[in-house]
Each structure stands twice: as C-alpha cells, then as structure tokens.
Design a protein around this motif. Structure first.
Motif, PDB file in Angstrom:
ATOM      1  N   GLY A   1     -24.354 -49.051   3.785  1.00 19.49           N
ATOM      2  CA  GLY A   1     -25.041 -48.133   2.897  1.00 19.49           C
ATOM      3  C   GLY A   1     -26.421 -48.546   2.436  1.00 19.49           C
ATOM      4  O   GLY A   1     -26.975 -47.940   1.516  1.00 19.49           O
ATOM      5  N   GLU A   2     -27.015 -49.544   3.072  1.00 19.91           N
ATOM      6  CA  GLU A   2     -28.350 -50.004   2.676  1.00 19.91           C
ATOM      7  C   GLU A   2     -29.376 -49.448   3.659  1.00 19.91           C
ATOM      8  O   GLU A   2     -29.360 -49.752   4.855  1.00 19.91           O
ATOM      9  CB  GLU A   2     -28.419 -51.531   2.650  1.00 19.91           C
ATOM     10  CG  GLU A   2     -27.501 -52.174   1.624  1.00 19.91           C
ATOM     11  CD  GLU A   2     -27.960 -51.916   0.187  1.00 19.91           C
ATOM     12  OE1 GLU A   2     -29.113 -51.461  -0.004  1.00 19.91           O
ATOM     13  OE2 GLU A   2     -27.154 -52.159  -0.734  1.00 19.91           O
ATOM     14  N   ASP A   3     -30.297 -48.632   3.151  1.00 17.98           N
ATOM     15  CA  ASP A   3     -31.259 -47.979   4.040  1.00 17.98           C
ATOM     16  C   ASP A   3     -32.194 -48.975   4.720  1.00 17.98           C
ATOM     17  O   ASP A   3     -32.721 -48.685   5.800  1.00 17.98           O
ATOM     18  CB  ASP A   3     -32.072 -46.930   3.267  1.00 17.98           C
ATOM     19  CG  ASP A   3     -31.331 -45.591   3.175  1.00 17.98           C
ATOM     20  OD1 ASP A   3     -30.431 -45.356   4.004  1.00 17.98           O
ATOM     21  OD2 ASP A   3     -31.651 -44.789   2.281  1.00 17.98           O
ATOM     22  N   THR A   4     -32.423 -50.142   4.116  1.00 21.53           N
ATOM     23  CA  THR A   4     -33.238 -51.158   4.798  1.00 21.53           C
ATOM     24  C   THR A   4     -32.633 -51.500   6.155  1.00 21.53           C
ATOM     25  O   THR A   4     -33.344 -51.570   7.171  1.00 21.53           O
ATOM     26  CB  THR A   4     -33.341 -52.439   3.950  1.00 21.53           C
ATOM     27  OG1 THR A   4     -34.000 -52.143   2.713  1.00 21.53           O
ATOM     28  CG2 THR A   4     -34.128 -53.526   4.685  1.00 21.53           C
ATOM     29  N   LEU A   5     -31.329 -51.699   6.190  1.00 23.00           N
ATOM     30  CA  LEU A   5     -30.655 -52.039   7.445  1.00 23.00           C
ATOM     31  C   LEU A   5     -30.544 -50.823   8.360  1.00 23.00           C
ATOM     32  O   LEU A   5     -30.648 -50.944   9.588  1.00 23.00           O
ATOM     33  CB  LEU A   5     -29.269 -52.616   7.157  1.00 23.00           C
ATOM     34  CG  LEU A   5     -29.239 -53.892   6.308  1.00 23.00           C
ATOM     35  CD1 LEU A   5     -27.799 -54.363   6.113  1.00 23.00           C
ATOM     36  CD2 LEU A   5     -30.071 -55.000   6.950  1.00 23.00           C
ATOM     37  N   LEU A   6     -30.321 -49.644   7.788  1.00 19.76           N
ATOM     38  CA  LEU A   6     -30.212 -48.441   8.607  1.00 19.76           C
ATOM     39  C   LEU A   6     -31.566 -48.035   9.186  1.00 19.76           C
ATOM     40  O   LEU A   6     -31.642 -47.542  10.314  1.00 19.76           O
ATOM     41  CB  LEU A   6     -29.620 -47.303   7.776  1.00 19.76           C
ATOM     42  CG  LEU A   6     -28.207 -47.551   7.248  1.00 19.76           C
ATOM     43  CD1 LEU A   6     -27.728 -46.364   6.421  1.00 19.76           C
ATOM     44  CD2 LEU A   6     -27.231 -47.838   8.382  1.00 19.76           C
ATOM     45  N   ASP A   7     -32.643 -48.243   8.436  1.00 17.55           N
ATOM     46  CA  ASP A   7     -33.978 -47.994   8.985  1.00 17.55           C
ATOM     47  C   ASP A   7     -34.260 -48.914  10.161  1.00 17.55           C
ATOM     48  O   ASP A   7     -34.852 -48.502  11.175  1.00 17.55           O
ATOM     49  CB  ASP A   7     -35.047 -48.198   7.908  1.00 17.55           C
ATOM     50  CG  ASP A   7     -35.056 -47.087   6.867  1.00 17.55           C
ATOM     51  OD1 ASP A   7     -34.567 -45.975   7.164  1.00 17.55           O
ATOM     52  OD2 ASP A   7     -35.553 -47.331   5.745  1.00 17.55           O
ATOM     53  N   LEU A   8     -33.857 -50.178  10.029  1.00 21.98           N
ATOM     54  CA  LEU A   8     -34.005 -51.128  11.139  1.00 21.98           C
ATOM     55  C   LEU A   8     -33.207 -50.659  12.347  1.00 21.98           C
ATOM     56  O   LEU A   8     -33.696 -50.697  13.482  1.00 21.98           O
ATOM     57  CB  LEU A   8     -33.549 -52.510  10.681  1.00 21.98           C
ATOM     58  CG  LEU A   8     -33.552 -53.637  11.714  1.00 21.98           C
ATOM     59  CD1 LEU A   8     -33.948 -54.951  11.050  1.00 21.98           C
ATOM     60  CD2 LEU A   8     -32.175 -53.805  12.365  1.00 21.98           C
ATOM     61  N   ARG A   9     -31.968 -50.214  12.126  1.00 23.91           N
ATOM     62  CA  ARG A   9     -31.158 -49.661  13.216  1.00 23.91           C
ATOM     63  C   ARG A   9     -31.869 -48.501  13.888  1.00 23.91           C
ATOM     64  O   ARG A   9     -31.949 -48.420  15.122  1.00 23.91           O
ATOM     65  CB  ARG A   9     -29.821 -49.188  12.671  1.00 23.91           C
ATOM     66  CG  ARG A   9     -28.945 -48.449  13.667  1.00 23.91           C
ATOM     67  CD  ARG A   9     -27.975 -47.492  12.985  1.00 23.91           C
ATOM     68  NE  ARG A   9     -28.652 -46.407  12.281  1.00 23.91           N
ATOM     69  CZ  ARG A   9     -28.055 -45.568  11.459  1.00 23.91           C
ATOM     70  NH1 ARG A   9     -26.760 -45.695  11.207  1.00 23.91           N
ATOM     71  NH2 ARG A   9     -28.756 -44.604  10.863  1.00 23.91           N
TER      72      ARG A   9
END
Length: 400
Positions: free
Chosen positions: A36-44
C-alpha cells in the motif's frame, strides 16, 4: 563499508535488472516488503513500463483477486467500463484506492489504444478471492463455469442444473462469515452442502477438460482461459473453505499453503499464455519457504514463487525489494550491521543489487537480520540472498 559493495550496485532501470538474468524469463516477479505504499508502487510502474516497452512482456499481474481482475482486464484491453468503476470494483484488499494502481490501469489502457488485439497488454489478479479475515463464496466462479459449459455442451453431460447449484450454495454470507477465521466451528466448509459442491465442482472441471477439443473450436481462447480460471477458483475456494472448518493444529499452515497454491496455479496459467510481470509481497514470490507468526504460533509453507520456480526453473525470476525507512510507520534508519543498513549508507535513492556479487563482496558473511518495529513490514532475510535473482533497494518510503 558502502564503497566495498559498489561492484554489486547498479543504477535503477529495466536494463540493470535484465543484465542480472541469463535470458528473459517467462515470469519476472518483483516483490515488495510492505503493502500500500505508493513510493514502491510508483517504482513498480516505472520498471514494468520499461519492461513492457523494451522486453515485450504482455501481461501485468498483481496480488489481487483473480476474479475481480477480469474487470480490470476488460477495461485495459477493450475499454469496457470507466477508470473509476474499474478501480472501485476491479481490485481486492483495497488496492484500488492506491493512486499508483489507478495510474497503472490508466497507462495500460492508453498503451493499448489503437493496437490490434494480438498486441494488447493484459492485466491479471493472481490471488484467490481471499482476505485475511474471510474467503469469498464459491458462487461466482462455480456458476460462471456451469454457465460456460451449459452454453457449449450437451445438457445430458452436465452433472447438475444451475438450480441445484444455487440451492446448495445458499446465502453467500454463510460462506463469508468472518467469525469462521478464528472459530472453525463457524465455517460451513465441511457441511453436507459443501461436500456435495466439491464433488460437483470436480465433475464440472472434468467435463471442461474432457471437452477441450470441442471447446477449442467453438469458443475463443480468452473465453476458454476464463473458464479454466473459474474452474481453478471454484475448486480452490471449496478446498480452502473445507480446511477453514478444520480444528487441527495444522489448520493455518494448510490455509496459508492453499492460498499460495491457488496463486501458483494462476501464475502457471499466465506463463502458458506468454511473458508476464508479477508484483506481490516478497513472501509470496520468493523461492524459499514463507513463514508468519500467527495467534497460534509460527506457520511455514511453500510460497507461490517456490512452487512456480520448481516447475519453470530459469523461466521464473524473482527480484526482491528491500527498503531503508518508512518513517510514518515507525520504521527508522536501519542498523548498520543489517543488509538494509549497509545499503542505506549509499548516497542515492534507488539501486539494483546483484546478489551473487554482493555475497562475494561480503565474503560469505551474511549481515544480521533486521527486526521490524511494525507488523506491516517484513525486512529482507539475508539468508535469501543466494536464491534471489536481484534486489531493488529503496532508501526512503515516504507517506502516500
């Protein structure tokens, strides 16, 4: 110490990831240590866009309900529905509320605009219809499988009518009762109705398989693949509910294992269709056994990644994500003797790490395991270095 590992550290991009691998794998998995962390999802999103455009991956699959994922796939592949409807109804676990997941769907739809059907990018959820607190009713999957067969095979071959299924299934809230997760006696998974449904589901799956030559010529590949998804999901859910009603000490081990088994079956089906990118918690994608501390003690089971890797070999690759801080969750600067602490000493925000090179640099002396102060974050286990194809390191995860 950070300067000692520079040969194992590379700037973050898709080409750095691909250089870690002998060939393009059919399934390339990117794990995350928290949800649920957009920092990691943006990286994905950034990495997956590059891999789609540069390496020809044709499916993006995430840890979300496989049945709900069909809603997203219909939108990105053919424009069915709206972006708002898809993010509300196409994700489980609340993932549709994440801005980065919304952006992924928007980009996938834009990518497909004007492309022929054979070149379109597809979306999939590969989790079962399961939450940590409950499991879905098998109704949707079981009745969809029955309807598919009813429209295509001789009625005399069907093991039951739709009315029979409806009567046995009963009210859906009997299946989704959240009290059943903590109290097996509240589950209907070993009721007479559930037992009959398991037999009928098995017969429907057998009929689907037995009619394959006919179905291949009378239905589209997509429709047949969806019917197989319904079959896997119906039998998997009925099996899961059966063991929810089990009072034995092995109950939670079985349930965790069955969830990842359902995931692995969905992943192998995706692999049969073409090259796919996967995203989920590290523990679902790693090659080693997964573990969790639960209310009745520690449980261990083989992850979906371990099951898929055992079958696909080098056609499966796993890149873990490790991180430095999530300060808004109380995860502060990692201790310097941990892997995350070692990488945190580096100056930039994101890296791709070569595990064999890092292991060589460390002279086979593993860093200490990091202890998480927050239950929602699972640090990378240094003992898993040898079985990871790569590591993405993110220095700081900021509040979404």
């Amino acid at each position: 110490m950070a300067t000692d590992i520079k040969d194992a550290v590379h700037a973050f991009d898709a080409s750095a990831v691909m250089r870690l691998l002998p060939t393009r794998p059919r399934l390339l998995a990117l794990g995350e240590p928290t949800h649920g962390e957009d920092t990691l999802l943006d990286l994905r999103n950034e990495l997956f866009r590059q891999l789609v455009e540069q390496e020809g991956y044709t499916t993006i699959a995430i840890e979300s309900d496989c049945m709900m994922g069909l809603v997203v796939d219909d939108y990105v592949a053919s424009g069915t529905g709206t972006l708002d409807e898809v993010t509300e109804h196409g994700f489980s676990h609340g993932w549709g509320a994440c801005a980065a997941n919304r952006e992924l769907v928007r980009w996938m739809r834009a990518h497909n605009e004007g492309r022929p059907a054979s070149e379109r990018l597809h979306f999939a959820g590969f989790d079962g219809p399961l939450e940590i607190t409950a499991a879905a009713s098998p109704r949707q999957a079981l009745t969809a499988l029955h309807a598919y067969l009813t429209a295509r095979v001789d009625a005399d071959l069907l093991p039951c009518t739709a009315e029979t299924l409806d009567g046995l299934l009963g009210a859906d809230d009997r299946w989704t009762n959240p009290a059943a997760m903590m109290d097996p006696s509240q589950s209907m998974g070993q009721s007479a109705e559930a037992g009959r449904l398991r037999l009928l589901a098995d017969d429907l799956v057998a009929l689907l398989d037995a009619q394959t030559p006919h179905l291949i010529t009378t239905t589209s590949r997509d429709d047949l693949d969806r019917a197989r998804l319904y079959a896997r999901t119906a039998t998997g859910l009925l099996r899961y509910h059966h063991w929810m009603a089990d009072p034995s000490p092995a109950r939670m081990t079985r349930l965790c294992a069955l969830r990842d088994l359902m995931m692995s079956h969905n992943l192998l089906a995706l692999a049969a269709r073409g090259p796919a990118l996967l995203h989920a918690q590290n523990s679902h994608l790693q090659r080693e056994k997964s573990s969790m501390q639960m209310w009745q003690g520690r449980v261990e089971w083989w992850s979906a990644g371990a099951l898929v890797s055992a079958q696909l070999g080098k056609e499966y690759a796993f890149v873990a994500t490790a991180l430095g801080t999530i300060r808004h969750q109380g995860v502060d600067t990692p201790p310097p003797n941990t892997l995350e602490g070692l990488l945190y000493e580096l100056p930039d925000d994101r890296y791709v790490i070569n595990p064999p090179q890092l292991t060589t640099t460390l002279a086979d002396t593993l860093p200490a395991p990091r202890v998480s102060p927050w239950f929602g974050y699972a640090p990378f286990d240094p003992a898993h270095l040898a079985d990871s194809d790569g590591i993405v390191f993110v220095r700081d995860v900021t509040r979404s």
